[in-house]
Design a protein around this motif. Structure first.
Motif, PDB file in Angstrom:
ATOM      1  N   THR A 154      15.341  14.632 -32.625  1.00  0.00           N
ATOM      2  CA  THR A 154      14.820  13.461 -31.801  1.00  0.00           C
ATOM      3  C   THR A 154      13.790  14.137 -30.942  1.00  0.00           C
ATOM      4  OG1 THR A 154      15.167  11.862 -30.277  1.00  0.00           O
ATOM      5  CG2 THR A 154      16.732  13.822 -29.969  1.00  0.00           C
ATOM      6  N   ARG A 155      12.747  13.563 -30.627  1.00  0.00           N
ATOM      7  CA  ARG A 155      11.500  13.634 -29.603  1.00  0.00           C
ATOM      8  C   ARG A 155      11.945  12.966 -28.175  1.00  0.00           C
ATOM      9  NH1 ARG A 155       7.643  16.991 -31.618  1.00  0.00           N
ATOM     10  NH2 ARG A 155       7.748  16.981 -33.972  1.00  0.00           N
ATOM     11  N   ASP A 156      12.976  12.117 -28.246  1.00  0.00           N
ATOM     12  CA  ASP A 156      13.379  11.318 -27.072  1.00  0.00           C
ATOM     13  C   ASP A 156      14.163  12.150 -26.325  1.00  0.00           C
ATOM     14  OD1 ASP A 156      14.448   9.434 -25.330  1.00  0.00           O
ATOM     15  OD2 ASP A 156      14.338   7.652 -26.823  1.00  0.00           O
ATOM     16  N   ARG A 157      13.836  12.263 -24.867  1.00  0.00           N
ATOM     17  CA  ARG A 157      14.256  13.081 -23.871  1.00  0.00           C
ATOM     18  C   ARG A 157      15.620  12.348 -23.370  1.00  0.00           C
ATOM     19  NH1 ARG A 157      10.095  15.517 -19.485  1.00  0.00           N
ATOM     20  NH2 ARG A 157       9.482  13.418 -19.638  1.00  0.00           N
ATOM     21  N   ALA A 158      15.647  11.050 -23.261  1.00  0.00           N
ATOM     22  CA  ALA A 158      16.941  10.336 -23.026  1.00  0.00           C
ATOM     23  C   ALA A 158      17.980  10.604 -23.984  1.00  0.00           C
ATOM     24  CB  ALA A 158      16.401   8.849 -22.626  1.00  0.00           C
ATOM     25  N   LEU A 159      17.717  10.359 -25.420  1.00  0.00           N
ATOM     26  CA  LEU A 159      18.686  10.468 -26.281  1.00  0.00           C
ATOM     27  C   LEU A 159      19.236  12.158 -26.359  1.00  0.00           C
ATOM     28  CD1 LEU A 159      20.033   9.506 -28.721  1.00  0.00           C
ATOM     29  CD2 LEU A 159      18.294  10.192 -30.188  1.00  0.00           C
ATOM     30  N   ARG A 160      18.390  12.983 -26.200  1.00  0.00           N
ATOM     31  CA  ARG A 160      18.994  14.450 -25.942  1.00  0.00           C
ATOM     32  C   ARG A 160      19.617  14.565 -24.851  1.00  0.00           C
ATOM     33  NH1 ARG A 160      14.659  17.863 -23.175  1.00  0.00           N
ATOM     34  NH2 ARG A 160      15.334  16.655 -21.321  1.00  0.00           N
ATOM     35  N   ASP A 161      19.301  13.947 -23.760  1.00  0.00           N
ATOM     36  CA  ASP A 161      20.173  14.042 -22.491  1.00  0.00           C
ATOM     37  C   ASP A 161      21.621  13.328 -22.902  1.00  0.00           C
ATOM     38  OD1 ASP A 161      18.313  15.320 -21.125  1.00  0.00           O
ATOM     39  OD2 ASP A 161      17.506  13.499 -20.383  1.00  0.00           O
ATOM     40  N   TYR A 162      21.742  12.029 -23.526  1.00  0.00           N
ATOM     41  CA  TYR A 162      22.989  11.674 -23.877  1.00  0.00           C
ATOM     42  C   TYR A 162      23.582  12.468 -24.954  1.00  0.00           C
ATOM     43  CZ  TYR A 162      26.140   8.199 -26.243  1.00  0.00           C
ATOM     44  OH  TYR A 162      27.159   7.646 -26.642  1.00  0.00           O
ATOM     45  N   ALA A 163      23.030  12.945 -25.683  1.00  0.00           N
ATOM     46  CA  ALA A 163      23.848  13.831 -26.626  1.00  0.00           C
ATOM     47  C   ALA A 163      24.585  14.872 -26.018  1.00  0.00           C
ATOM     48  CB  ALA A 163      22.760  14.180 -27.671  1.00  0.00           C
ATOM     49  N   ALA A 164      23.660  15.562 -24.956  1.00  0.00           N
ATOM     50  CA  ALA A 164      24.327  16.479 -24.221  1.00  0.00           C
ATOM     51  C   ALA A 164      25.742  16.354 -23.490  1.00  0.00           C
ATOM     52  CB  ALA A 164      23.219  17.079 -23.234  1.00  0.00           C
ATOM     53  N   THR A 165      25.938  14.960 -23.389  1.00  0.00           N
ATOM     54  CA  THR A 165      27.074  14.610 -22.748  1.00  0.00           C
ATOM     55  C   THR A 165      28.378  14.420 -23.741  1.00  0.00           C
ATOM     56  OG1 THR A 165      26.897  12.195 -22.907  1.00  0.00           O
ATOM     57  CG2 THR A 165      25.898  13.452 -21.099  1.00  0.00           C
ATOM     58  N   GLN A 166      28.028  14.462 -25.001  1.00  0.00           N
ATOM     59  CA  GLN A 166      29.004  14.105 -26.212  1.00  0.00           C
ATOM     60  C   GLN A 166      29.686  15.445 -26.373  1.00  0.00           C
ATOM     61  OE1 GLN A 166      29.419  10.893 -26.644  1.00  0.00           O
ATOM     62  NE2 GLN A 166      28.165  10.960 -25.086  1.00  0.00           N
ATOM     63  N   GLN A 167      31.035  15.553 -26.460  1.00  0.00           N
ATOM     64  CA  GLN A 167      31.672  16.483 -27.034  1.00  0.00           C
ATOM     65  C   GLN A 167      31.451  16.735 -28.400  1.00  0.00           C
ATOM     66  OE1 GLN A 167      35.991  16.064 -25.965  1.00  0.00           O
ATOM     67  NE2 GLN A 167      35.538  16.499 -23.802  1.00  0.00           N
ATOM     68  N   GLY A 168      31.519  18.020 -28.972  1.00  0.00           N
ATOM     69  CA  GLY A 168      31.431  18.448 -30.334  1.00  0.00           C
ATOM     70  C   GLY A 168      30.097  18.484 -30.677  1.00  0.00           C
ATOM     71  N   PHE A 169      29.032  18.343 -29.841  1.00  0.00           N
ATOM     72  CA  PHE A 169      27.754  18.498 -30.297  1.00  0.00           C
ATOM     73  C   PHE A 169      27.007  19.603 -29.717  1.00  0.00           C
ATOM     74  CE2 PHE A 169      28.024  14.023 -31.488  1.00  0.00           C
ATOM     75  CZ  PHE A 169      27.731  14.120 -32.898  1.00  0.00           C
ATOM     76  N   GLY A 170      25.924  20.387 -30.258  1.00  0.00           N
ATOM     77  CA  GLY A 170      25.180  21.403 -29.668  1.00  0.00           C
ATOM     78  C   GLY A 170      23.881  20.743 -29.444  1.00  0.00           C
ATOM     79  N   VAL A 171      22.942  21.061 -28.413  1.00  0.00           N
ATOM     80  CA  VAL A 171      21.822  20.540 -28.261  1.00  0.00           C
ATOM     81  C   VAL A 171      20.807  21.635 -28.267  1.00  0.00           C
ATOM     82  CG1 VAL A 171      20.293  19.126 -26.799  1.00  0.00           C
ATOM     83  CG2 VAL A 171      22.717  18.419 -27.329  1.00  0.00           C
ATOM     84  N   VAL A 172      19.738  21.808 -29.314  1.00  0.00           N
ATOM     85  CA  VAL A 172      18.929  23.039 -29.236  1.00  0.00           C
ATOM     86  C   VAL A 172      17.357  22.664 -29.412  1.00  0.00           C
ATOM     87  CG1 VAL A 172      18.562  24.942 -30.873  1.00  0.00           C
ATOM     88  CG2 VAL A 172      20.745  23.888 -30.822  1.00  0.00           C
TER      89      VAL A 172
END
Length: 429
Positions: free
Chosen positions: A234-252
Protein backbone atom coordinates in the motif's frame (compact mmCIF):
# COMPACT_ATOMS: atom_id res chain seq x y z
CA UNK A 1 6.67 8.67 -27.25
CA UNK A 2 10.33 9.52 -26.98
CA UNK A 3 12.44 11.95 -25.04
CA UNK A 4 13.07 15.58 -25.90
CA UNK A 5 16.25 17.52 -26.37
CA UNK A 6 16.84 18.11 -22.64
CA UNK A 7 16.17 14.51 -21.67
CA UNK A 8 19.11 12.16 -21.89
CA UNK A 9 20.78 9.33 -19.99
CA UNK A 10 24.07 7.55 -20.17
CA UNK A 11 23.32 3.97 -21.20
CA UNK A 12 25.45 1.40 -22.95
CA UNK A 13 24.61 0.76 -26.58
CA UNK A 14 24.12 -2.85 -27.49
CA UNK A 15 25.17 -3.94 -30.95
CA UNK A 16 24.58 -7.00 -33.06
CA UNK A 17 26.14 -10.24 -31.95
CA UNK A 18 29.44 -11.23 -33.52
CA UNK A 19 32.04 -13.93 -32.78
CA UNK A 20 31.17 -15.84 -29.63
CA UNK A 21 31.82 -19.04 -27.72
CA UNK A 22 29.44 -21.93 -28.29
CA UNK A 23 28.74 -22.34 -24.58
CA UNK A 24 29.37 -20.54 -21.33
CA UNK A 25 32.67 -22.13 -20.33
CA UNK A 26 33.83 -22.37 -16.73
CA UNK A 27 36.93 -20.24 -16.44
CA UNK A 28 36.43 -18.44 -19.78
CA UNK A 29 36.51 -14.75 -18.97
CA UNK A 30 34.95 -15.18 -15.55
CA UNK A 31 31.79 -17.34 -15.35
CA UNK A 32 29.31 -16.15 -12.80
CA UNK A 33 26.13 -16.91 -10.96
CA UNK A 34 25.08 -14.19 -8.55
CA UNK A 35 22.81 -14.90 -5.61
CA UNK A 36 20.60 -12.52 -3.70
CA UNK A 37 21.35 -12.30 0.00
CA UNK A 38 19.13 -12.05 3.06
CA UNK A 39 19.24 -8.25 2.85
CA UNK A 40 16.42 -8.42 0.28
CA UNK A 41 14.16 -10.66 2.35
CA UNK A 42 11.34 -8.97 4.21
CA UNK A 43 11.40 -9.45 7.96
CA UNK A 44 8.45 -11.78 8.51
CA UNK A 45 9.60 -14.05 11.31
CA UNK A 46 10.60 -17.69 11.09
CA UNK A 47 8.61 -19.75 8.59
CA UNK A 48 7.97 -23.04 10.34
CA UNK A 49 5.72 -24.63 7.71
CA UNK A 50 5.37 -23.73 4.06
CA UNK A 51 1.86 -22.53 3.24
CA UNK A 52 0.39 -24.16 0.14
CA UNK A 53 -2.04 -21.30 -0.39
CA UNK A 54 -1.25 -17.61 0.04
CA UNK A 55 -3.51 -14.59 -0.40
CA UNK A 56 -2.19 -11.28 -1.74
CA UNK A 57 -4.38 -8.18 -1.56
CA UNK A 58 -4.43 -5.81 -4.53
CA UNK A 59 -5.61 -2.21 -4.33
CA UNK A 60 -6.57 -2.00 -8.01
CA UNK A 61 -7.66 -4.26 -10.90
CA UNK A 62 -5.24 -6.16 -13.12
CA UNK A 63 -5.58 -6.32 -16.90
CA UNK A 64 -4.07 -9.51 -18.42
CA UNK A 65 -3.77 -7.68 -21.76
CA UNK A 66 -0.96 -5.58 -20.26
CA UNK A 67 1.18 -8.63 -19.42
CA UNK A 68 4.11 -8.83 -19.07
CA UNK A 69 4.56 -5.01 -18.93
CA UNK A 70 2.88 -3.73 -15.75
CA UNK A 71 1.14 -0.35 -15.58
CA UNK A 72 0.34 -0.33 -11.87
CA UNK A 73 1.56 -1.60 -8.50
CA UNK A 74 -0.98 -4.42 -8.61
CA UNK A 75 0.17 -5.59 -12.04
CA UNK A 76 3.82 -5.45 -10.94
CA UNK A 77 3.12 -7.89 -8.10
CA UNK A 78 1.05 -10.27 -10.22
CA UNK A 79 3.26 -10.23 -13.31
CA UNK A 80 6.45 -10.73 -11.27
CA UNK A 81 5.08 -14.09 -10.12
CA UNK A 82 3.91 -15.20 -13.57
CA UNK A 83 6.63 -14.05 -15.97
CA UNK A 84 10.43 -14.31 -16.01
CA UNK A 85 13.15 -12.17 -17.55
CA UNK A 86 16.64 -13.53 -18.31
CA UNK A 87 17.94 -12.10 -15.00
CA UNK A 88 16.50 -10.16 -12.06
CA UNK A 89 17.77 -7.18 -10.04
CA UNK A 90 17.44 -7.61 -6.28
CA UNK A 91 16.83 -4.76 -3.83
CA UNK A 92 20.54 -3.86 -3.80
CA UNK A 93 20.82 -3.84 -7.59
CA UNK A 94 22.65 -7.19 -7.77
CA UNK A 95 21.91 -9.31 -10.81
CA UNK A 96 20.50 -12.73 -9.86
CA UNK A 97 19.47 -15.70 -12.01
CA UNK A 98 15.99 -16.03 -13.46
CA UNK A 99 15.60 -17.72 -16.85
CA UNK A 100 19.38 -17.57 -17.24
CA UNK A 101 21.16 -19.63 -14.61
CA UNK A 102 24.75 -18.67 -15.42
CA UNK A 103 26.75 -16.42 -17.69
CA UNK A 104 30.21 -15.68 -19.04
CA UNK A 105 31.92 -12.33 -19.60
CA UNK A 106 34.27 -12.27 -22.59
CA UNK A 107 36.16 -9.79 -24.76
CA UNK A 108 36.87 -7.50 -21.79
CA UNK A 109 33.19 -7.22 -21.03
CA UNK A 110 31.96 -6.45 -24.53
CA UNK A 111 30.41 -9.90 -24.97
CA UNK A 112 28.14 -11.66 -22.50
CA UNK A 113 26.89 -15.19 -23.01
CA UNK A 114 24.01 -16.63 -21.00
CA UNK A 115 22.83 -20.19 -20.52
CA UNK A 116 19.15 -20.81 -19.79
CA UNK A 117 18.09 -23.14 -17.00
CA UNK A 118 17.79 -26.73 -18.17
CA UNK A 119 14.35 -26.95 -16.54
CA UNK A 120 13.00 -23.70 -18.01
CA UNK A 121 9.63 -24.31 -19.62
CA UNK A 122 6.40 -22.57 -20.52
CA UNK A 123 3.22 -23.15 -18.53
CA UNK A 124 2.09 -25.67 -21.17
CA UNK A 125 5.23 -27.76 -20.66
CA UNK A 126 7.08 -26.71 -23.83
CA UNK A 127 10.79 -26.08 -23.18
CA UNK A 128 12.07 -22.51 -23.34
CA UNK A 129 14.75 -22.12 -26.00
CA UNK A 130 17.19 -19.34 -26.78
CA UNK A 131 15.09 -18.49 -29.83
CA UNK A 132 12.12 -17.80 -27.54
CA UNK A 133 14.26 -15.28 -25.66
CA UNK A 134 15.53 -13.37 -28.70
CA UNK A 135 12.51 -13.56 -31.04
CA UNK A 136 11.19 -10.09 -31.84
CA UNK A 137 13.29 -8.39 -29.18
CA UNK A 138 15.61 -6.06 -31.03
CA UNK A 139 15.45 -2.68 -29.35
CA UNK A 140 17.17 0.67 -29.53
CA UNK A 141 20.83 -0.14 -30.10
CA UNK A 142 20.85 -3.80 -29.11
CA UNK A 143 20.35 -7.27 -30.53
CA UNK A 144 20.15 -10.61 -28.75
CA UNK A 145 21.39 -13.65 -30.64
CA UNK A 146 20.52 -17.31 -30.12
CA UNK A 147 23.65 -19.46 -30.37
CA UNK A 148 22.42 -22.89 -29.35
CA UNK A 149 19.21 -24.32 -27.95
CA UNK A 150 19.74 -22.74 -24.53
CA UNK A 151 22.50 -20.20 -25.15
CA UNK A 152 22.01 -16.46 -25.79
CA UNK A 153 24.72 -13.85 -26.38
CA UNK A 154 24.75 -10.06 -26.27
CA UNK A 155 27.43 -7.78 -27.68
CA UNK A 156 28.04 -4.36 -26.13
CA UNK A 157 29.53 -1.30 -27.75
CA UNK A 158 31.34 -0.56 -24.50
CA UNK A 159 32.80 -3.03 -22.01
CA UNK A 160 30.93 -3.70 -18.78
CA UNK A 161 32.27 -5.30 -15.64
CA UNK A 162 28.79 -6.34 -14.56
CA UNK A 163 25.87 -8.04 -16.28
CA UNK A 164 23.88 -5.55 -18.38
CA UNK A 165 20.81 -4.59 -16.28
CA UNK A 166 18.85 -4.32 -19.52
CA UNK A 167 18.29 -8.09 -19.33
CA UNK A 168 16.06 -7.57 -16.29
CA UNK A 169 13.66 -5.32 -18.20
CA UNK A 170 10.05 -6.62 -18.13
CA UNK A 171 9.93 -6.16 -21.92
CA UNK A 172 12.31 -9.14 -22.14
CA UNK A 173 10.00 -11.45 -20.17
CA UNK A 174 9.43 -14.53 -22.32
CA UNK A 175 5.81 -15.18 -23.34
CA UNK A 176 3.75 -16.66 -26.13
CA UNK A 177 0.07 -16.18 -27.03
CA UNK A 178 -2.55 -18.21 -25.18
CA UNK A 179 -5.19 -20.19 -27.12
CA UNK A 180 -7.99 -18.31 -25.34
CA UNK A 181 -6.32 -14.90 -25.88
CA UNK A 182 -6.30 -14.22 -22.14
CA UNK A 183 -3.12 -14.37 -20.09
CA UNK A 184 -0.01 -14.71 -22.30
CA UNK A 185 1.67 -18.03 -21.57
CA UNK A 186 4.70 -17.37 -19.40
CA UNK A 187 7.54 -19.29 -17.81
CA UNK A 188 7.09 -18.37 -14.15
CA UNK A 189 6.46 -20.83 -11.37
CA UNK A 190 2.77 -19.86 -11.27
CA UNK A 191 0.25 -19.76 -14.11
CA UNK A 192 -3.17 -18.21 -14.65
CA UNK A 193 -5.85 -18.44 -17.33
CA UNK A 194 -9.22 -16.89 -18.05
CA UNK A 195 -10.76 -19.80 -16.12
CA UNK A 196 -8.86 -18.82 -12.96
CA UNK A 197 -9.63 -15.10 -13.23
CA UNK A 198 -12.67 -13.11 -12.10
CA UNK A 199 -13.17 -9.37 -11.49
CA UNK A 200 -12.70 -10.07 -7.76
CA UNK A 201 -9.64 -12.32 -7.76
CA UNK A 202 -6.95 -14.08 -9.74
CA UNK A 203 -5.93 -17.62 -8.83
CA UNK A 204 -2.44 -18.58 -9.93
CA UNK A 205 -1.40 -22.22 -9.57
CA UNK A 206 1.91 -24.04 -9.64
CA UNK A 207 2.71 -27.54 -10.83
CA UNK A 208 3.61 -28.36 -7.22
CA UNK A 209 0.02 -27.74 -6.15
CA UNK A 210 0.59 -24.32 -4.56
CA UNK A 211 -1.87 -21.49 -5.13
CA UNK A 212 -1.57 -17.72 -5.00
CA UNK A 213 -4.88 -15.91 -4.61
CA UNK A 214 -4.66 -12.27 -5.70
CA UNK A 215 -7.71 -10.62 -4.15
CA UNK A 216 -8.78 -7.23 -5.49
CA UNK A 217 -10.10 -4.74 -2.94
CA UNK A 218 -13.63 -3.63 -3.71
CA UNK A 219 -13.90 -1.22 -0.79
CA UNK A 220 -11.93 -0.46 2.35
CA UNK A 221 -8.60 -2.33 2.14
CA UNK A 222 -8.67 -2.74 5.94
CA UNK A 223 -11.38 -5.32 5.39
CA UNK A 224 -8.90 -7.47 3.48
CA UNK A 225 -6.41 -7.26 6.34
CA UNK A 226 -9.11 -8.27 8.77
CA UNK A 227 -10.07 -11.17 6.48
CA UNK A 228 -6.57 -12.63 6.76
CA UNK A 229 -4.50 -11.79 3.69
CA UNK A 230 -0.82 -12.73 3.75
CA UNK A 231 0.58 -9.75 1.81
CA UNK A 232 -0.67 -6.26 1.07
CA UNK A 233 1.35 -3.49 -0.61
CA UNK A 234 0.00 0.00 0.00
CA UNK A 235 0.91 3.66 -0.48
CA UNK A 236 -1.77 4.78 1.97
CA UNK A 237 -0.13 5.91 5.22
CA UNK A 238 -3.42 5.55 7.11
CA UNK A 239 -3.68 1.90 6.04
CA UNK A 240 -0.03 1.39 6.97
CA UNK A 241 -0.63 2.81 10.43
CA UNK A 242 -3.72 0.64 10.87
CA UNK A 243 -1.76 -2.47 9.92
CA UNK A 244 0.91 -1.61 12.48
CA UNK A 245 -1.70 -2.01 15.24
CA UNK A 246 -2.69 -5.52 14.13
CA UNK A 247 -1.08 -8.54 15.74
CA UNK A 248 0.66 -11.03 13.47
CA UNK A 249 1.70 -8.55 10.78
CA UNK A 250 5.03 -7.01 9.92
CA UNK A 251 5.11 -3.56 8.31
CA UNK A 252 8.12 -2.98 6.06
CA UNK A 253 9.03 0.16 4.09
CA UNK A 254 9.95 -0.68 0.49
CA UNK A 255 12.54 1.07 -1.70
CA UNK A 256 11.79 4.53 -3.07
CA UNK A 257 10.40 3.48 -6.43
CA UNK A 258 8.40 6.31 -7.99
CA UNK A 259 9.21 9.90 -8.95
CA UNK A 260 6.43 12.34 -9.81
CA UNK A 261 7.37 14.93 -12.40
CA UNK A 262 5.77 18.02 -13.90
CA UNK A 263 5.98 17.97 -17.70
CA UNK A 264 5.40 21.16 -19.69
CA UNK A 265 6.13 22.43 -23.21
CA UNK A 266 7.44 25.67 -21.72
CA UNK A 267 11.20 26.03 -21.44
CA UNK A 268 12.83 26.82 -18.13
CA UNK A 269 10.90 25.81 -15.06
CA UNK A 270 10.98 26.65 -11.37
CA UNK A 271 12.31 24.82 -8.35
CA UNK A 272 9.35 23.46 -6.39
CA UNK A 273 10.16 22.53 -2.80
CA UNK A 274 8.04 21.25 0.05
CA UNK A 275 5.55 19.32 -2.08
CA UNK A 276 6.19 16.15 -0.07
CA UNK A 277 4.03 17.77 2.62
CA UNK A 278 1.12 18.06 0.19
CA UNK A 279 0.57 14.32 -0.31
CA UNK A 280 -0.71 11.55 1.91
CA UNK A 281 1.65 8.92 0.53
CA UNK A 282 5.06 8.47 2.12
CA UNK A 283 7.11 11.00 0.17
CA UNK A 284 10.37 12.93 0.12
CA UNK A 285 11.82 15.63 -2.10
CA UNK A 286 12.91 13.99 -5.36
CA UNK A 287 16.53 12.88 -5.27
CA UNK A 288 18.68 12.30 -8.34
CA UNK A 289 20.41 11.17 -10.34
CA UNK A 290 17.43 10.85 -12.71
CA UNK A 291 17.63 8.37 -15.57
CA UNK A 292 15.78 10.67 -18.00
CA UNK A 293 18.37 13.46 -17.85
CA UNK A 294 20.85 11.82 -20.23
CA UNK A 295 19.51 9.68 -23.05
CA UNK A 296 22.24 10.33 -25.61
CA UNK A 297 23.09 6.64 -25.93
CA UNK A 298 19.52 5.96 -27.09
CA UNK A 299 20.22 7.70 -30.39
CA UNK A 300 18.83 10.90 -31.81
CA UNK A 301 15.09 11.27 -31.17
CA UNK A 302 12.78 11.85 -34.11
CA UNK A 303 12.09 15.49 -34.82
CA UNK A 304 9.16 16.58 -32.72
CA UNK A 305 6.71 19.18 -33.97
CA UNK A 306 5.82 21.76 -31.36
CA UNK A 307 2.41 21.08 -29.82
CA UNK A 308 -0.56 23.11 -30.88
CA UNK A 309 -1.25 26.20 -28.81
CA UNK A 310 -2.39 25.31 -25.32
CA UNK A 311 -5.79 26.31 -24.05
CA UNK A 312 -6.13 29.92 -22.88
CA UNK A 313 -6.66 28.73 -19.31
CA UNK A 314 -3.64 27.11 -17.67
CA UNK A 315 -4.56 23.49 -16.94
CA UNK A 316 -2.61 20.75 -15.19
CA UNK A 317 -3.75 17.26 -16.14
CA UNK A 318 -3.33 14.23 -13.87
CA UNK A 319 -4.51 10.63 -13.64
CA UNK A 320 -7.84 10.23 -11.91
CA UNK A 321 -6.70 6.84 -10.59
CA UNK A 322 -3.65 8.26 -8.77
CA UNK A 323 -4.34 10.03 -5.44
CA UNK A 324 -0.76 11.39 -5.18
CA UNK A 325 -0.95 12.87 -8.69
CA UNK A 326 -4.25 14.51 -7.74
CA UNK A 327 -2.76 16.05 -4.60
CA UNK A 328 0.31 17.32 -6.44
CA UNK A 329 -1.77 18.78 -9.26
CA UNK A 330 -3.98 20.58 -6.76
CA UNK A 331 -1.03 22.07 -4.93
CA UNK A 332 0.73 23.15 -8.13
CA UNK A 333 -2.50 24.68 -9.43
CA UNK A 334 -2.75 26.75 -6.25
CA UNK A 335 0.87 27.89 -6.57
CA UNK A 336 0.67 28.79 -10.27
CA UNK A 337 -2.93 29.99 -10.60
CA UNK A 338 -3.76 27.06 -12.84
CA UNK A 339 -6.61 24.57 -12.80
CA UNK A 340 -6.14 20.87 -11.99
CA UNK A 341 -8.09 18.56 -14.31
CA UNK A 342 -8.52 14.80 -13.87
CA UNK A 343 -8.32 12.34 -16.76
CA UNK A 344 -8.74 8.59 -17.02
CA UNK A 345 -5.30 6.92 -17.32
CA UNK A 346 -5.63 6.14 -21.05
CA UNK A 347 -7.03 9.61 -21.76
CA UNK A 348 -4.09 11.17 -19.91
CA UNK A 349 -1.66 9.19 -22.07
CA UNK A 350 -3.33 10.47 -25.22
CA UNK A 351 -3.39 14.05 -23.90
CA UNK A 352 0.28 13.87 -22.92
CA UNK A 353 1.18 12.72 -26.42
CA UNK A 354 -0.65 15.69 -27.93
CA UNK A 355 0.83 18.24 -25.55
CA UNK A 356 -1.93 20.82 -25.87
CA UNK A 357 -2.18 21.59 -22.15
CA UNK A 358 0.09 23.74 -20.01
CA UNK A 359 1.31 20.91 -17.81
CA UNK A 360 0.97 17.29 -16.74
CA UNK A 361 1.71 15.31 -13.58
CA UNK A 362 3.41 12.06 -14.58
CA UNK A 363 4.56 9.21 -12.33
CA UNK A 364 7.88 7.73 -13.49
CA UNK A 365 9.73 4.70 -12.08
CA UNK A 366 12.88 5.72 -10.20
CA UNK A 367 14.77 2.68 -11.49
CA UNK A 368 14.46 1.29 -15.00
CA UNK A 369 16.40 -1.55 -16.62
CA UNK A 370 16.07 -0.03 -20.10
CA UNK A 371 15.99 3.79 -20.00
CA UNK A 372 15.57 4.01 -23.78
CA UNK A 373 12.34 2.01 -23.73
CA UNK A 374 11.10 3.85 -20.65
CA UNK A 375 11.70 7.22 -22.34
CA UNK A 376 9.87 6.17 -25.50
CA UNK A 377 6.85 4.90 -23.63
CA UNK A 378 6.54 7.30 -20.69
CA UNK A 379 7.77 10.69 -21.87
CA UNK A 380 6.56 12.80 -24.80
CA UNK A 381 8.85 14.00 -27.57
CA UNK A 382 7.71 17.61 -27.28
CA UNK A 383 8.47 18.35 -23.61
CA UNK A 384 10.75 21.30 -23.02
CA UNK A 385 10.92 20.89 -19.23
CA UNK A 386 10.57 17.91 -16.92
CA UNK A 387 10.72 18.91 -13.25
CA UNK A 388 11.08 16.22 -10.57
CA UNK A 389 8.68 16.90 -7.68
CA UNK A 390 8.69 14.09 -5.10
CA UNK A 391 9.75 10.49 -4.62
CA UNK A 392 7.31 8.04 -3.09
CA UNK A 393 7.50 4.50 -1.82
CA UNK A 394 5.08 1.81 -0.79
CA UNK A 395 4.84 -0.27 2.38
CA UNK A 396 4.52 -4.04 2.54
CA UNK A 397 2.17 -5.46 5.17
CA UNK A 398 3.16 -9.11 5.65
CA UNK A 399 1.63 -11.84 7.79
CA UNK A 400 4.41 -13.29 9.90
CA UNK A 401 5.58 -16.87 9.65
CA UNK A 402 3.76 -17.99 6.49
CA UNK A 403 6.23 -17.36 3.63
CA UNK A 404 9.56 -15.84 2.67
CA UNK A 405 9.07 -12.66 0.64
CA UNK A 406 11.77 -10.79 -1.26
CA UNK A 407 11.86 -7.32 -2.78
CA UNK A 408 13.50 -6.29 -6.05
CA UNK A 409 15.28 -3.06 -6.92
CA UNK A 410 12.12 -1.56 -8.40
CA UNK A 411 10.25 -2.15 -5.14
CA UNK A 412 8.25 -5.17 -6.31
CA UNK A 413 7.53 -7.79 -3.63
CA UNK A 414 7.37 -11.46 -4.58
CA UNK A 415 7.83 -14.89 -3.08
CA UNK A 416 11.50 -15.62 -2.55
CA UNK A 417 12.49 -18.22 -5.15
CA UNK A 418 13.20 -21.67 -3.75
CA UNK A 419 16.85 -22.61 -3.52
CA UNK A 420 17.99 -24.64 -6.51
CA UNK A 421 20.25 -27.60 -5.79
CA UNK A 422 23.76 -27.21 -7.15
CA UNK A 423 24.59 -29.37 -10.17
CA UNK A 424 27.99 -30.70 -11.15
CA UNK A 425 29.89 -28.18 -13.27
CA UNK A 426 27.87 -25.19 -12.15
CA UNK A 427 30.20 -22.28 -11.43
CA UNK A 428 30.35 -21.02 -7.89
CA UNK A 429 29.02 -17.53 -7.15
Amino acid sequence: MFHRRILSIHLLTLLAACAHPSLPRPGAGGPGVATSGDACLLSTGEVTARARRLTIALAEPVDPRHAPLPRSDAERVVFRHLYETPVRLDCEGHVVPALAEKWVRDDDGRRWTFRLRDDAQFWDGAPVTAQDVVFGRSGVGYTLAALETRVVTVMLARPMDKVPPLLADPALAVTKPAPDSSWPIGTGRYWATSATTTPQEIRAHSNAGDTLVFRIASGDARDLLDAGVDLLVTRDRALRDYAATQQGFGVVALPWDRTYVFVTPEAGGNRLDGLEQAVRAEARRAEGPFWWLDLRACGAPPAASPPAAAATQRRILYSRADPTARELAGRLAALTRAVAVARAPDDLTDALSGGREWGYIVALPRVVADPCRAARELLPSWAATVTALVDTRATAVVRRGVARWAVDQDGTVHLAPPARPARPGRPAP
